[in-house]
Design a protein around this motif. Sequence first.
Motif, PDB file in Angstrom:
ATOM      1  N   ALA A 170       0.931  -1.351  -0.068  1.00 27.38           N
ATOM      2  CA  ALA A 170       0.112   0.110  -0.496  1.00 27.38           C
ATOM      3  C   ALA A 170       0.090   1.768   0.755  1.00 27.38           C
ATOM      4  N   THR A 171       1.571   1.368   0.379  1.00 28.32           N
ATOM      5  CA  THR A 171       3.094   2.029   1.055  1.00 28.32           C
ATOM      6  C   THR A 171       3.910   2.606  -0.333  1.00 28.32           C
ATOM      7  N   ALA A 172       3.991   1.553  -1.144  1.00 28.55           N
ATOM      8  CA  ALA A 172       4.683   1.229  -2.272  1.00 28.55           C
ATOM      9  C   ALA A 172       4.000   1.797  -3.329  1.00 28.55           C
ATOM     10  N   HIS A 173       2.636   1.913  -3.804  1.00 28.20           N
ATOM     11  CA  HIS A 173       1.683   1.981  -4.135  1.00 28.20           C
ATOM     12  C   HIS A 173       2.219   4.124  -3.963  1.00 28.20           C
ATOM     13  N   LEU A 174       1.184   3.979  -2.337  1.00 30.20           N
ATOM     14  CA  LEU A 174       1.049   5.546  -2.017  1.00 30.20           C
ATOM     15  C   LEU A 174       2.266   6.424  -2.848  1.00 30.20           C
ATOM     16  N   ALA A 175       3.499   6.210  -2.652  1.00 26.68           N
ATOM     17  CA  ALA A 175       4.868   6.757  -2.641  1.00 26.68           C
ATOM     18  C   ALA A 175       5.185   7.218  -3.493  1.00 26.68           C
ATOM     19  N   ARG A 176       4.936   5.919  -4.852  1.00 27.89           N
ATOM     20  CA  ARG A 176       4.647   6.386  -6.390  1.00 27.89           C
ATOM     21  C   ARG A 176       3.962   7.046  -6.910  1.00 27.89           C
ATOM     22  N   ARG A 214       4.845  10.293  -8.572  1.00 30.47           N
ATOM     23  CA  ARG A 214       4.510  11.658 -10.007  1.00 30.47           C
ATOM     24  C   ARG A 214       3.336  12.673  -9.914  1.00 30.47           C
ATOM     25  N   ALA A 215       3.015  12.710  -8.614  1.00 25.84           N
ATOM     26  CA  ALA A 215       2.629  14.551  -8.626  1.00 25.84           C
ATOM     27  C   ALA A 215       2.659  15.136  -7.687  1.00 25.84           C
ATOM     28  N   GLY A 216       3.936  15.160  -7.926  1.00 26.42           N
ATOM     29  CA  GLY A 216       5.110  16.561  -7.311  1.00 26.42           C
ATOM     30  C   GLY A 216       5.054  16.469  -5.879  1.00 26.42           C
ATOM     31  N   VAL A 217       4.852  15.378  -4.945  1.00 28.21           N
ATOM     32  CA  VAL A 217       4.384  16.317  -3.590  1.00 28.21           C
ATOM     33  C   VAL A 217       5.772  16.286  -3.071  1.00 28.21           C
ATOM     34  N   ALA A 218       5.885  17.595  -2.223  1.00 29.76           N
ATOM     35  CA  ALA A 218       7.019  18.227  -1.581  1.00 29.76           C
ATOM     36  C   ALA A 218       7.298  17.057  -0.630  1.00 29.76           C
ATOM     37  N   GLU A 223       8.458   1.650   4.860  1.00 30.73           N
ATOM     38  CA  GLU A 223       9.542   2.588   5.056  1.00 30.73           C
ATOM     39  C   GLU A 223      10.634   2.859   3.793  1.00 30.73           C
ATOM     40  N   ARG A 224      10.920   2.024   3.691  1.00 27.65           N
ATOM     41  CA  ARG A 224      11.791   1.961   2.736  1.00 27.65           C
ATOM     42  C   ARG A 224      10.771   2.076   1.312  1.00 27.65           C
ATOM     43  N   ALA A 225       9.684   1.986   1.609  1.00 27.83           N
ATOM     44  CA  ALA A 225       9.173   3.057  -0.185  1.00 27.83           C
ATOM     45  C   ALA A 225       8.968   4.582  -0.090  1.00 27.83           C
ATOM     46  N   VAL A 226       9.100   4.561   1.489  1.00 23.56           N
ATOM     47  CA  VAL A 226       8.873   6.066   1.486  1.00 23.56           C
ATOM     48  C   VAL A 226      10.348   6.980   1.660  1.00 23.56           C
ATOM     49  N   THR A 227      11.088   6.049   1.818  1.00 24.59           N
ATOM     50  CA  THR A 227      12.722   6.507   1.645  1.00 24.59           C
ATOM     51  C   THR A 227      13.872   6.363   0.252  1.00 24.59           C
ATOM     52  N   ASP A 228      12.708   5.505  -0.094  1.00 23.35           N
ATOM     53  CA  ASP A 228      13.611   5.285  -2.051  1.00 23.35           C
ATOM     54  C   ASP A 228      12.668   6.433  -2.917  1.00 23.35           C
ATOM     55  N   SER A 229      11.606   6.923  -2.073  1.00 24.37           N
ATOM     56  CA  SER A 229      10.415   7.208  -3.243  1.00 24.37           C
ATOM     57  C   SER A 229      11.065   8.487  -4.701  1.00 24.37           C
ATOM     58  N   GLY A 230      11.710   9.102  -4.031  1.00 22.08           N
ATOM     59  CA  GLY A 230      12.225  10.297  -3.985  1.00 22.08           C
ATOM     60  C   GLY A 230      11.444  11.769  -4.175  1.00 22.08           C
TER      61      GLY A 230
END
Length: 258
Positions: A79-85, A89-93, A118-125
């Motif tokens: 779920a977090t990986a989906h949100l983070a991607r 894409r949406a340019g969240v700051a 956590e990793r999905a968040v930290t690797d999200s860009g």
Amino acid sequence: MNRQILVTGGTGTIGRHVVPLLRAAGHPVRVLSRRGGRSGDGVTHVTADLLGGADLGPALRGVSTVLHLAGGAKGDDRATAHLARAAHRAGVAHLVHISVTGADRVPLAWIRSKLDAERAVTDSGVPWTVLRAAQVHDLVLTMLTATARLPVVPVPGGLRLQPVDAAEVAARLAELTLGAPAGLVPDLAGPDTHGIGELLTGYLTATGKRRARLPVRIPGRAGRAYRDGANLARPGAARGVRTWADFLAERAPSRPVT
Ligand SMILES: NC(=O)c1ccc[n+]([C@@H]2O[C@H](COP(=O)([O-])OP(=O)(O)OC[C@H]3O[C@@H](n4cnc5c(N)ncnc54)[C@H](OP(=O)(O)O)[C@@H]3O)[C@@H](O)[C@H]2O)c1
């Protein structure tokens, strides 16, 4: 400047406390959950299932900060990986995420999934902040209420918890959400560390119940990790103020002895 904030899981135990704080700071808040809620007073509810691969474009439109609280028993990594991607894409700051104390130390599947989240968040860009919090009082109460339905209550030896108040976790999350991306910040736990037997005693006293106890040993590597305190907050953690006893005095329903 007012900025649009998206709070996933804003209808949950912790989310319910955070949303009013973000509103009080003057920001419009969008809340994402599967069941939704009633919109009004600067809070808009949207529905999406983060595990169902929903298109999150509309929920993220115009959003500068995401506070990600949505979670469940399973699948928080996906779920977090989906949100983070989608946030990337949406340019969240700024993506703020709540995790659990010991996420990197307890070898259990659900805790590993919190670490992967956590990793999905930290690797999200996306610039990020992660707070690892201990179990909130409400969750501990729910757990004890469920186990106290048994005539004999299993008490895992060596298991300790640091219950923390949901409102205090929410206040810290609001502060982090309104601040700049800060990386992995110090853990947040309650003021005291209690053995599970001690928490049970408080619960039974407050509710006027009597139960026999069955000492049990959590097996394997996970059991060893718990006995070593791997689930507890790291040194340097922030500690809340409201104690388990204070919470129980207010919340546990007093009943005749059963
Ligand atoms: N509670 C604790 O002691 C504690 C401690 C440390 C960390 N955490 C973490 O903090 C987060 C929030 O905890 P909480 O206790 O507030 O949880 P909670 O009371 O169970 O609330 C979960 C929230 O997430 C939403 N949600 C769940 N699955 C979803 C999905 N697939 N898609 C969209 N929304 C979903 C729920 O609404 P719907 O059911 O309507 O979707 C609800 O708003 C979780 O990630 C949890 O692991 C909790």
